[in-house]
Design an enzyme around this catalytic site. Structure first.
Site, PDB file in Angstrom:
ATOM      1  CB  SER A  13      32.049  28.610  39.532  1.00  6.26           C
ATOM      2  OG  SER A  13      31.426  29.856  39.370  1.00  6.26           O
ATOM      3  CE  LYS A  65      44.044  46.976  29.171  1.00  2.00           C
ATOM      4  NZ  LYS A  65      42.679  46.824  29.661  1.00  2.00           N
ATOM      5  NE  ARG A  91      44.389  42.000  33.786  1.00  2.00           N
ATOM      6  CZ  ARG A  91      45.118  42.751  34.617  1.00  2.00           C
ATOM      7  NH1 ARG A  91      45.480  43.956  34.264  1.00  2.00           N
ATOM      8  NH2 ARG A  91      45.484  42.289  35.788  1.00  2.00           N
ATOM      9  CG  HIS A 109      28.250  42.456  35.568  1.00  2.00           C
ATOM     10  ND1 HIS A 109      29.523  42.685  36.052  1.00  2.00           N
ATOM     11  CD2 HIS A 109      27.418  43.217  36.312  1.00  2.00           C
ATOM     12  CE1 HIS A 109      29.455  43.559  37.047  1.00  2.00           C
ATOM     13  NE2 HIS A 109      28.192  43.895  37.235  1.00  2.00           N
TER      14      HIS A 109
END
Ligand code: GAR
Length: 200
Positions: A13, A65, A91, A109
Site C-alpha cells: 500500500s 546475503k 529483511r 516503520h
C-alpha cells in the site's frame, strides 16, 4: 528527474501511495524498479498494473546475503538509482547495499521508534497498552529499525482501539508522509546523515 528503487515484501500500500503521488504530480521521481523478496506478494500485482519494472528474488536461491545484494546493487547502479525506499521490506539490509548506498536508504516503520521495532509494531503497541504510537521515517543502518530519524508523526490510541482501527490510522499517515518526505529528500539532496548533526 531522480530515480528511486522501492523495496517491498507484502501488500504494497505504501508502494501504491508513492505511485499515486507521482501520477498526481506531488512527487517528481521515477520508480526505476520494485525489488521484492516474495514472489507471491500483492505488491507485484500493483507493479504490473503501474507498469513498473520488477526484480523478484528468493534469498534461498543465493549462497549469502552478499550475493543477492551484489546483484541488486549492480542493477540499481545500471538504473542510476538515487535513493532506496524501503516500504514494508521485511529483511535487514546488509553491508553490501549499505556501503554502496550509504546515507541513501530510507525506511518507514509503524511506530514511534525506538519503541516497538521489528515485526508487528501495531500489535506490539496494542499489547503494551500504549497511549501513543505513530509513524517513523528514518535512514537505514545495519540494525533493525535503528537508523537516524528523519521525521515522526504521532497517533493517539483510543480506549477501544483495535488492530484494524489503529492500522487504518497509521496507514493514512504513512501514505501521505512517505511520498512527501521522499520528495523533500530528493529536492534538498540526500545528504549523508550524521548523528552529530542531528544532536546539534
Ligand atoms: C507498513 O506499515 C510499514 O510501515 C511496515 O510494513 C507495512 C507495509 O505495508 N514496515 C515495517 O514494519 C518495517 N519494520 P504495505 O505493504 O501495505 O506498504
Amino acid at each position: 528527474m531522480k530515480n528511486i528503487a522501492v523495496f517491498a515484501s507484502g501488500s504494497g500500500s505504501n508502494f501504491q501511495a508513492i505511485v499515486d503521488a507521482i501520477n498526481a504530480g506531488g512527487l517528481s521521481a521515477t520508480i526505476s524498479v520494485l525489488i521484492c523478496d516474495q514472489p507471491g506478494a500483492y505488491v507485484m500485482e500493483r507493479a504490473r498494473a503501474a507498469r513498473i519494472p520488477t526484480f523478484v528474488f528468493n534469498p534461498k536461491d543465493y549462497l549469502s546475503k552478499a550475493d543477492y545484494e551484489e546483484e541488486i546493487s549492480m542493477l540499481l547502479k545500471k538504473k542510476q538509482v538515487d535513493l532506496i525506499v524501503l516500504a514494508g521490506y521485511m529483511r535487514l539490509i546488509g553491508p553490501t547495499l549499505l556501503k554502496a548506498y550509504e546515507g541513501r536508504i530510507v525506511n518507514i516503520h509503524p511506530s514511534l521508534l525506538p519503541n516497538f521495532p521489528g515485526k508487528d509494531a501495531i500489535g506490539q503497541a496494542l499489547a503494551a497498552k500504549a497511549k501513543w504510537s505513530g509513524v517513523t521515517v528514518h535512514y537505514v543502518d545495519e540494525g533493525m529499525d535503528t537508523g537516524p530519524i528523519i521525521i515522526q508523526e504521532r497517533v493517539r490510541l483510543a480506549e477501544n482501539e483495535t488492530r484494524e482501527s489503529l492500522q487504518k490510522k497509521i496507514q493514512a499517515i504513512e501514505h501521505k508522509l512517505y511520498p512527501a518526505i521522499i520528495q523533500m529528500l530528493l529536492t534538498v539532496g540526500v545528504v549523508k546523515h550524521d548523528e552529530k548533526t542531528r544532536a546539534n
